[in-house]
Scaffold this active site. Sequence first.
Site, PDB file in Angstrom:
ATOM      1  N   GLN A  57      -6.621  62.838   1.067  1.00 50.89           N
ATOM      2  CA  GLN A  57      -5.623  61.861   0.566  1.00 50.89           C
ATOM      3  C   GLN A  57      -5.306  60.827   1.711  1.00 50.89           C
ATOM      4  OE1 GLN A  57      -2.655  65.097   0.160  1.00 50.89           O
ATOM      5  NE2 GLN A  57      -2.678  64.631  -1.989  1.00 50.89           N
ATOM      6  N   CYS A 112       2.965  66.000  -0.506  1.00 55.86           N
ATOM      7  CA  CYS A 112       1.820  66.730  -0.048  1.00 55.86           C
ATOM      8  C   CYS A 112       2.500  67.339   1.184  1.00 55.86           C
ATOM      9  CB  CYS A 112       0.791  65.776   0.383  1.00 55.86           C
ATOM     10  SG  CYS A 112      -0.342  66.591   1.265  1.00 55.86           S
ATOM     11  N   ASN A 170       5.487  68.272  -7.184  1.00 54.89           N
ATOM     12  CA  ASN A 170       4.230  67.984  -7.730  1.00 54.89           C
ATOM     13  C   ASN A 170       4.027  69.165  -8.695  1.00 54.89           C
ATOM     14  OD1 ASN A 170       3.417  69.404  -5.585  1.00 54.89           O
ATOM     15  ND2 ASN A 170       1.743  68.267  -5.107  1.00 54.89           N
ATOM     16  N   HIS A 183       2.348  72.669 -10.307  1.00 51.88           N
ATOM     17  CA  HIS A 183       1.593  73.718 -10.027  1.00 51.88           C
ATOM     18  C   HIS A 183       1.464  74.841 -10.859  1.00 51.88           C
ATOM     19  CE1 HIS A 183       0.777  72.641  -5.664  1.00 51.88           C
ATOM     20  NE2 HIS A 183       1.673  71.914  -5.456  1.00 51.88           N
ATOM     21  N   CYS A 215      -3.755  73.501   0.911  1.00 55.25           N
ATOM     22  CA  CYS A 215      -2.834  72.516   0.113  1.00 55.25           C
ATOM     23  C   CYS A 215      -1.258  73.330   0.480  1.00 55.25           C
ATOM     24  CB  CYS A 215      -3.047  72.827  -1.453  1.00 55.25           C
ATOM     25  SG  CYS A 215      -1.891  71.776  -2.456  1.00 55.25           S
ATOM     26  N   GLY A 216      -0.537  72.397   1.179  1.00 55.74           N
ATOM     27  CA  GLY A 216       0.784  72.785   1.564  1.00 55.74           C
ATOM     28  C   GLY A 216       1.619  73.190   0.442  1.00 55.74           C
TER      29      GLY A 216
END
Length: 292
Positions: free
Chosen positions: A46, A75, A170, A172, A230-231
């Site tokens: 990113q 993110c 975001n 998930h 991926c945090g």
Amino acid sequence: MRIRFTKMQGAGNDFVVLDETRGPLGLSPAQYRFLADRHFGIGADQILSVRPSPAAGVDFEYVIHNADGGEVEHCGNGARCFVRYVREKGLTTRSRVKVRVVGGVIELIDNPDGRVTVDMGAPVFELAAIPFDPAGLRPELAGLTQKWPLPSVKWSSDALVSVVVLSMGNPHAVTLVDDVDTAPVAHIGPQIEAHPAFPRRVNAGFLQVVDRAQVRLRVYERGAGETLACGTGACAAVVAGIRLGLLDPRVDVHTRGGVLTIEWAGGERDPVRMTGPATRVFEGEIELPELA
């Protein structure tokens, strides 16, 4: 146009960081794709753009673009790199920084031990806000949550893949697997990501529970493919595991890029806290072609 950049990584999730505190660079989606390209550009999962405070009580704003050039909401690993960047660059001396992202304001803490803690905010379970369209789907009750079987997405056994859905700023979708090493992430991940139940696509998490305080995780990220970590995916996986009754409030998430520690008290309004590494890799300049 020639621009300066800093390459950073958090648990193997890597970023190109751009300083736009003095003014926007005005890059196009094609230029973000060029920067992220590992053959012709710099290479990154990113691109993070650091921008000045948009309002009182907020220190900075930052904008995130995926490797495919599309802007995304949040993110977690990038947030940790963000606070390390602004402190190393002398843009702030504060160890606690408030930053505006698309989904709201988050607080970042640069700890004395070198790790960074991010207050990721409370998880979102309202289906329309994720967003998730359940039309035609039948959920299965599981613990304090629901699993949603996805038509047309099947394991090799021909059983439907079932996911727990939520948002960490975001979207998930988390599915349980026996062993992340053998999970068909490259095959199933894109099918979950592009499933029509997710109008903005989704990040697909593959979660292996080791014990109540340890999990292993792989994530196929929306617009980026599988990444080393991926945090927000780690946060979503732990929240899903807690609601399924499988995990304690503090969990170490072992990704292919490193370990992230996730804490959540379990209430719908309780924030999720993530702690992990953030490292500057190198800095440089690059000539950016004029791409529409």
